[in-house]
Write an enzyme that holds these catalytic residues in place. Structure first.
Site, PDB file in Angstrom:
ATOM      1  CB  CYS A 163      -1.242  -0.165   1.386  1.00  0.00           C
ATOM      2  SG  CYS A 163      -1.924  -1.512   1.184  1.00  0.00           S
ATOM      3  CG  HIS A 303      -2.348   4.369   5.215  1.00  0.00           C
ATOM      4  ND1 HIS A 303      -1.656   4.200   3.958  1.00  0.00           N
ATOM      5  CD2 HIS A 303      -2.223   3.287   5.625  1.00  0.00           C
ATOM      6  CE1 HIS A 303      -2.498   3.032   3.512  1.00  0.00           C
ATOM      7  NE2 HIS A 303      -1.970   2.037   4.620  1.00  0.00           N
ATOM      8  CD  GLU A 313      -1.755   8.103   9.090  1.00  0.00           C
ATOM      9  OE1 GLU A 313      -1.084   8.838   8.168  1.00  0.00           O
ATOM     10  OE2 GLU A 313      -2.379   7.475   8.723  1.00  0.00           O
ATOM     11  CE  LYS A 334      -5.435   4.454   2.266  1.00  0.00           C
ATOM     12  NZ  LYS A 334      -4.591   5.659   2.335  1.00  0.00           N
ATOM     13  CG  HIS A 339      -6.591   0.648   1.246  1.00  0.00           C
ATOM     14  ND1 HIS A 339      -6.214   1.620   0.254  1.00  0.00           N
ATOM     15  CD2 HIS A 339      -5.468   0.514   2.394  1.00  0.00           C
ATOM     16  CE1 HIS A 339      -4.191   1.118   0.838  1.00  0.00           C
ATOM     17  NE2 HIS A 339      -3.836   1.103   2.384  1.00  0.00           N
ATOM     18  CG  PHE A 398      -0.061  -6.295   4.895  1.00  0.00           C
ATOM     19  CD1 PHE A 398      -0.903  -5.231   5.393  1.00  0.00           C
ATOM     20  CD2 PHE A 398      -0.683  -7.535   3.941  1.00  0.00           C
ATOM     21  CE1 PHE A 398      -1.936  -4.941   6.147  1.00  0.00           C
ATOM     22  CE2 PHE A 398      -1.989  -7.123   4.042  1.00  0.00           C
ATOM     23  CZ  PHE A 398      -2.886  -6.656   5.290  1.00  0.00           C
TER      24      PHE A 398
END
Length: 412
Positions: A163, A303, A313, A334, A339, A398
């Site tokens: 991502c 994010h 975050e 998002k 996403h 990830f």
């Protein structure tokens, strides 16, 4: 003398629309692009919602014969690259081609082609597999096809970092220009994996929202009642150009790429490091590379995935920005797109650049129940007019990979 990098063109496809104007209008109105899945029969799936791209016809951008040789993520990459080049007013020709490169990454690549031709193999046999199957699915064929179709003969490469792909692609492309390897880069991220296997796999990892009764409210970053991310698809491509080259040809400049950093959590394959330690280091390094102090940033496109990581975050932002964290604006687009995985960083960089150039902050929609652990200004539910000097775009993936970009108004 340090070579400076600016953005002179942009192309975007997302669940909010096709092209800059359609996307920006939807963002400013706080619209959601999330709805029920139509790309496959999800009636037996516990997850029935996604952020799908609507109304896209690849043959508006690619010759009919070539369309059949590409998977959907490549269609998006080519289309957005064409939009971005047109937007920039730049024409690649024999004289400049060797100084124009491509770096359009993807997180998962041609999963739709893999699923389709696995079924073909089982049902019809090996002789029915198309000879274009391998080029359809390979991650670097987004960059490869863009390079071939537009004649860009400079650096031709591909970042694959889950991502964080789009963010790393733009950041690394900027480095190539600063290092003198290119004068222009076509850079960004693309993704299209709304398939049974992908949706099933993310659900198995307990990552996805199951708010099937109300798709448009399912993606709710920083909200106390968030229950997972909504998978989406799309593409965001920018034209990065060396400043003097852009000035010489009288290009319109959206903003300057002044900061970039990447690092790793070295912690877990899917979870973020405790307290956002890795994300905080990455934001701090991006500020350092930009030569900026925390107080210089007015807006962060987070994010913000609508998962438990939103609190992490938030902690990372407070670690880096301290008291200023409560004065700057933070939002997650998002909430509107879902996403977009490998495409997220490219699309969100474009939203940041539009916010910077047009003086409007994108909202975080579906923010109804504050989370005590998420206590910043998330621009809740409505866009906001505000002139900003500099902005940051965060992406975390990830494997513990982190990426941060910093853009600001061009100051001669």
């Amino acid at each position: 003398m340090t070579r400076r990098v600016v953005v002179t063109g942009m192309g975007i496809i997302s669940p909010l629309g096709i092209g800059l104007d359609e996307n920006w209008t939807a963002v400013c109105q706080g619209k959601s692009g999330v709805d029920y899945i139509t790309k496959f029969d999800s009636s037996d799936f516990p997850v029935k919602i996604a952020g799908e791209v609507k109304g896209f016809d690849p043959e508006q951008y690619i010759d009919h014969k070539e369309v059949k040789k590409m998977d959907r993520f490549i269609h998006y990459a080519v289309a957005c690259s064409r939009m971005a080049l047109d937007d920039s007013g730049f024409t690649i020709n024999e004289e400049n081609a060797v100084r124009v490169g491509v770096q359009v990454g993807v997180g998962l690549g041609g999963l739709p082609a893999i699923e389709k031709y696995h079924d073909v193999l089982k049902e019809r046999g090996v002789r029915k597999i198309t000879p274009f199957f391998i080029p359809m699915l390979i991650a670097n064929l987004a960059s490869g096809q863009v390079s071939i179709l537009f004649g860009a003969k400079g650096p031709n490469t591909c970042v694959v970092t889950a991502c964080a792909t789009g963010t790393h692609s733009i950041g690394e492309a900027g480095r190539l220009i600063r290092d003198g390897e290119a004068d222009m880069m076509i850079a960004g991220g693309t993704e299209s994996v709304i398939t049974p296997l992908c949706v099933g796999g993310f659900h198995a990892s307990k990552a996805l929202s199951t708010r099937n009764d109300d798709p448009k409210s399912a993606s709710r970053p920083f909200d106390k009642d968030r229950d997972g991310f909504v998978i989406g698809e799309g593409c965001g491509v920018v034209i990065l150009e060396e400043l003097e080259s852009a000035k010489k040809r009288g290009a319109r400049i959206y903003g300057e790429l002044v900061g970039y950093a990447l690092n790793g959590d070295a912690y877990h394959i899917t979870a973020t490091a405790p307290n956002g330690e890795g994300a905080a280091r990455c934001m701090a390094r991006a500020l350092h590379s930009a030569g900026m102090n925390p107080e210089d940033i007015d807006y962060i496109n987070a994010h913000g995935t609508s998962t438990a990581a939103d609190a992490t975050e938030t902690m990372a932002i407070k670690t880096v920005f301290k008291d200023h964290a409560y004065r700057l604006a933070v939002s997650s687009t998002k909430s509107m797109t879902g996403h977009l995985l490998g495409a997220a960083g490219g699309v969100e960089a474009i939203y940041v650049l539009l916010a910077l150039s047009r003086g409007i902050l994108p909202p975080t929609i579906n923010y109804t129940t504050p989370d005590p652990e998420c206590d910043l200004d998330y621009v809740p539910n409505q866009s906001r007019e505000k002139k900003i000097r500099a902005a940051m775009s965060n992406s975390f993936g990830f494997g513990g990979t982190n990426g941060v970009l910093v853009f600001k108004h061009l100051i001669n």
